[in-house]
Write a protein that holds these residues in place. Structure first.
Motif, PDB file in Angstrom:
ATOM      1  N   ALA A 157       0.890  -0.902   0.228  1.00 48.41           N
ATOM      2  CA  ALA A 157       0.149  -0.074  -0.197  1.00 48.41           C
ATOM      3  C   ALA A 157       0.795   1.525   0.174  1.00 48.41           C
ATOM      4  CB  ALA A 157      -0.721   0.039   1.263  1.00 48.41           C
ATOM      5  N   MET A 158       2.126   1.192   1.159  1.00 47.54           N
ATOM      6  CA  MET A 158       2.758   2.567   1.131  1.00 47.54           C
ATOM      7  C   MET A 158       3.309   2.640  -0.851  1.00 47.54           C
ATOM      8  SD  MET A 158       4.058   4.851   2.635  1.00 47.54           S
ATOM      9  CE  MET A 158       3.153   4.341   3.715  1.00 47.54           C
ATOM     10  N   LEU A 159       3.982   1.339  -1.249  1.00 41.54           N
ATOM     11  CA  LEU A 159       4.325   1.495  -2.618  1.00 41.54           C
ATOM     12  C   LEU A 159       3.323   2.201  -3.427  1.00 41.54           C
ATOM     13  CD1 LEU A 159       6.721  -0.529  -4.457  1.00 41.54           C
ATOM     14  CD2 LEU A 159       4.724  -0.029  -5.437  1.00 41.54           C
ATOM     15  N   TYR A 160       1.923   1.967  -3.579  1.00 42.77           N
ATOM     16  CA  TYR A 160       1.548   2.533  -4.426  1.00 42.77           C
ATOM     17  C   TYR A 160       1.255   3.724  -4.067  1.00 42.77           C
ATOM     18  CZ  TYR A 160       0.698  -2.065  -4.986  1.00 42.77           C
ATOM     19  OH  TYR A 160       0.683  -3.911  -5.801  1.00 42.77           O
ATOM     20  N   ARG A 161       1.011   4.189  -2.356  1.00 42.61           N
ATOM     21  CA  ARG A 161       0.537   5.556  -2.213  1.00 42.61           C
ATOM     22  C   ARG A 161       1.844   6.372  -2.471  1.00 42.61           C
ATOM     23  NH1 ARG A 161      -0.608   7.346   3.736  1.00 42.61           N
ATOM     24  NH2 ARG A 161      -0.807   9.420   3.384  1.00 42.61           N
ATOM     25  N   LEU A 162       2.730   6.007  -2.609  1.00 44.73           N
ATOM     26  CA  LEU A 162       3.997   7.238  -3.050  1.00 44.73           C
ATOM     27  C   LEU A 162       3.864   7.289  -4.661  1.00 44.73           C
ATOM     28  CD1 LEU A 162       6.434   8.646  -2.132  1.00 44.73           C
ATOM     29  CD2 LEU A 162       7.676   6.268  -2.457  1.00 44.73           C
ATOM     30  N   VAL A 163       3.544   6.456  -5.764  1.00 45.33           N
ATOM     31  CA  VAL A 163       3.553   6.069  -6.733  1.00 45.33           C
ATOM     32  C   VAL A 163       2.642   7.761  -7.526  1.00 45.33           C
ATOM     33  CG1 VAL A 163       2.450   4.429  -7.604  1.00 45.33           C
ATOM     34  CG2 VAL A 163       3.840   5.065  -8.935  1.00 45.33           C
ATOM     35  N   LEU A 164       1.236   7.394  -6.948  1.00 44.21           N
ATOM     36  CA  LEU A 164       0.656   7.919  -7.011  1.00 44.21           C
ATOM     37  C   LEU A 164       0.438   9.910  -6.671  1.00 44.21           C
ATOM     38  CD1 LEU A 164      -2.450   5.266  -5.681  1.00 44.21           C
ATOM     39  CD2 LEU A 164      -2.546   6.121  -8.158  1.00 44.21           C
ATOM     40  N   SER A 165       1.505   9.692  -5.051  1.00 40.01           N
ATOM     41  CA  SER A 165       1.272  10.845  -5.426  1.00 40.01           C
ATOM     42  C   SER A 165       2.588  11.967  -5.209  1.00 40.01           C
ATOM     43  CB  SER A 165       1.806  11.019  -3.922  1.00 40.01           C
ATOM     44  OG  SER A 165       2.378  10.243  -3.271  1.00 40.01           O
ATOM     45  N   SER A 166       3.815  10.911  -6.589  1.00 35.94           N
ATOM     46  CA  SER A 166       5.186  11.779  -6.769  1.00 35.94           C
ATOM     47  C   SER A 166       5.206  10.861  -8.432  1.00 35.94           C
ATOM     48  CB  SER A 166       5.823  10.405  -5.744  1.00 35.94           C
ATOM     49  OG  SER A 166       6.768   9.774  -6.259  1.00 35.94           O
ATOM     50  N   GLY A 167       4.598  10.148  -9.147  1.00 42.27           N
ATOM     51  CA  GLY A 167       5.320   9.705 -10.083  1.00 42.27           C
ATOM     52  C   GLY A 167       5.868   8.865 -10.309  1.00 42.27           C
ATOM     53  N   LEU A 168       6.469   8.746  -9.184  1.00 39.90           N
ATOM     54  CA  LEU A 168       8.265   7.614  -9.266  1.00 39.90           C
ATOM     55  C   LEU A 168       7.605   6.501 -10.580  1.00 39.90           C
ATOM     56  CD1 LEU A 168       9.555   7.943  -5.695  1.00 39.90           C
ATOM     57  CD2 LEU A 168      10.360   9.412  -8.043  1.00 39.90           C
ATOM     58  N   ARG A 169       8.574   5.521 -11.347  1.00 39.65           N
ATOM     59  CA  ARG A 169       8.450   4.940 -12.731  1.00 39.65           C
ATOM     60  C   ARG A 169       9.536   3.628 -10.719  1.00 39.65           C
ATOM     61  NH1 ARG A 169      11.127   8.809 -14.445  1.00 39.65           N
ATOM     62  NH2 ARG A 169       9.998   9.163 -16.742  1.00 39.65           N
ATOM     63  N   ALA A 170       8.358   1.970 -11.495  1.00 33.94           N
ATOM     64  CA  ALA A 170       8.577   1.336 -10.410  1.00 33.94           C
ATOM     65  C   ALA A 170      10.397   0.753  -9.654  1.00 33.94           C
ATOM     66  CB  ALA A 170       8.333  -0.072 -11.288  1.00 33.94           C
ATOM     67  N   HIS A 171      11.241   0.608 -11.146  1.00 37.08           N
ATOM     68  CA  HIS A 171      12.320   1.028 -10.887  1.00 37.08           C
ATOM     69  C   HIS A 171      12.968   1.809 -10.122  1.00 37.08           C
ATOM     70  CE1 HIS A 171      17.122  -0.118 -11.745  1.00 37.08           C
ATOM     71  NE2 HIS A 171      16.590   0.789 -11.743  1.00 37.08           N
ATOM     72  N   GLU A 172      12.635   2.787 -10.201  1.00 31.38           N
ATOM     73  CA  GLU A 172      12.540   4.282  -9.437  1.00 31.38           C
ATOM     74  C   GLU A 172      12.611   4.081  -8.123  1.00 31.38           C
ATOM     75  OE1 GLU A 172      12.891   8.062 -12.369  1.00 31.38           O
ATOM     76  OE2 GLU A 172      10.986   6.922 -10.977  1.00 31.38           O
ATOM     77  N   LEU A 173      10.880   3.459  -7.615  1.00 34.91           N
ATOM     78  CA  LEU A 173      10.839   3.287  -6.548  1.00 34.91           C
ATOM     79  C   LEU A 173      11.586   1.678  -5.808  1.00 34.91           C
ATOM     80  CD1 LEU A 173       7.559   2.740  -7.266  1.00 34.91           C
ATOM     81  CD2 LEU A 173       8.049   4.160  -5.291  1.00 34.91           C
ATOM     82  N   ALA A 174      12.268   0.841  -6.919  1.00 30.73           N
ATOM     83  CA  ALA A 174      12.648  -0.336  -5.719  1.00 30.73           C
ATOM     84  C   ALA A 174      14.150   0.431  -5.714  1.00 30.73           C
ATOM     85  CB  ALA A 174      12.590  -1.391  -7.104  1.00 30.73           C
ATOM     86  N   THR A 175      14.742   1.069  -5.665  1.00 33.60           N
ATOM     87  CA  THR A 175      16.480   1.324  -5.734  1.00 33.60           C
ATOM     88  C   THR A 175      15.949   2.589  -4.228  1.00 33.60           C
ATOM     89  OG1 THR A 175      16.460   3.337  -7.096  1.00 33.60           O
ATOM     90  CG2 THR A 175      16.909   1.400  -8.285  1.00 33.60           C
ATOM     91  N   LEU A 176      15.044   3.066  -4.794  1.00 26.17           N
ATOM     92  CA  LEU A 176      14.865   4.197  -2.860  1.00 26.17           C
ATOM     93  C   LEU A 176      15.743   3.834  -1.598  1.00 26.17           C
ATOM     94  CD1 LEU A 176      11.420   5.782  -3.699  1.00 26.17           C
ATOM     95  CD2 LEU A 176      14.198   6.108  -4.265  1.00 26.17           C
ATOM     96  N   THR A 177      16.033   4.117  -0.849  1.00 26.88           N
ATOM     97  CA  THR A 177      16.938   4.065   0.765  1.00 26.88           C
ATOM     98  C   THR A 177      16.359   5.081   1.510  1.00 26.88           C
ATOM     99  OG1 THR A 177      18.866   5.615   0.332  1.00 26.88           O
ATOM    100  CG2 THR A 177      18.851   2.663  -0.394  1.00 26.88           C
ATOM    101  N   PRO A 178      16.584   4.899   2.547  1.00 32.74           N
ATOM    102  CA  PRO A 178      15.910   5.389   3.799  1.00 32.74           C
ATOM    103  C   PRO A 178      16.347   7.140   3.279  1.00 32.74           C
ATOM    104  CG  PRO A 178      16.158   3.123   4.450  1.00 32.74           C
ATOM    105  CD  PRO A 178      17.174   3.228   3.065  1.00 32.74           C
ATOM    106  N   CYS A 179      18.143   6.602   2.829  1.00 36.38           N
ATOM    107  CA  CYS A 179      18.646   8.375   2.502  1.00 36.38           C
ATOM    108  C   CYS A 179      18.039   8.926   1.662  1.00 36.38           C
ATOM    109  CB  CYS A 179      19.934   7.738   2.411  1.00 36.38           C
ATOM    110  SG  CYS A 179      20.895   6.764   3.915  1.00 36.38           S
ATOM    111  N   SER A 180      17.001   8.034   0.701  1.00 29.86           N
ATOM    112  CA  SER A 180      16.578   9.364  -0.142  1.00 29.86           C
ATOM    113  C   SER A 180      15.248   9.848   0.020  1.00 29.86           C
ATOM    114  CB  SER A 180      16.515   8.177  -1.376  1.00 29.86           C
ATOM    115  OG  SER A 180      16.414   7.078  -1.864  1.00 29.86           O
TER     116      SER A 180
END
Length: 171
Positions: free
Chosen positions: A1-24
């Motif tokens: 659910a967090m992943l979907y919420r993030l993409v719906l509010s940021s437009g991030l691509r799947a590959h970009e989401l997969a590479t995010l770390t807490p430091c992002s």
């Protein structure tokens, strides 16, 4: 659910989401998420704003994860993201195809993000920047999906002529 919420509010691509770390992520008054150049489609490092409520949810989700480990598990899930979303849609009772026959997949959430920006009255140039498109025609012509409801909503913004006296064009 967090992943979907993030993409719906940021437009991030799947590959970009997969590479995010807490430091992002940065939190506080002006929360952001940064996509590193090596992980971005256009190979440019990009820092995007986050809605405060989304940032707070992400902060709680990130929790005590190691600083340089992927927040969403990394690995190859983006290539299987469609199947993941299909399972989640079924569990939520949402059809995999919308009323027009279009498939609801992770990339469709980017389309929803851009369409929601248009519906909110965001200027096209800002929507283009948030979607990180090189051409506004891509943003407007491919990623923005407006229908009859949107057209009718636009008409409600016109002045009410029922209480105004009509003037002839010659006046």
């Amino acid at each position: 659910a967090m992943l979907y919420r993030l993409v719906l509010s940021s437009g991030l691509r799947a590959h970009e989401l997969a590479t995010l770390t807490p430091c992002s992520f940065t939190f506080g008054e002006a929360p952001t998420v940064t996509v590193e150049a090596k992980n971005a489609k256009n190979r440019k490092r990009e820092t995007l704003p986050l809605l405060p409520d989304v940032a707070e949810a992400v902060r709680a989700y990130v929790g005590i994860r190691p600083a340089n480990e992927p927040v969403f598990g990394g690995g190859s899930w983006p290539s299987h993201g469609g199947r993941m979303l299909r399972v989640d849609l079924a569990a939520a009772g949402i059809p995999y195809r919308d009323e027009t026959g279009q498939v609801v997949d992770l990339h469709a959430l980017r389309h929803t993000f851009v369409t929601n920006l248009a519906r909110a009255g965001v200027p096209p140039q800002i929507a283009q920047r948030l979607a990180r498109h090189s051409d506004v025609r891509l943003t407007l012509g491919v990623y923005t999906h407006l229908g009859l409801v949107d057209l009718a909503g636009a008409l409600t913004k016109l002045p009410d002529l029922s209480t105004s006296p009509l003037k002839s064009p010659a006046a």
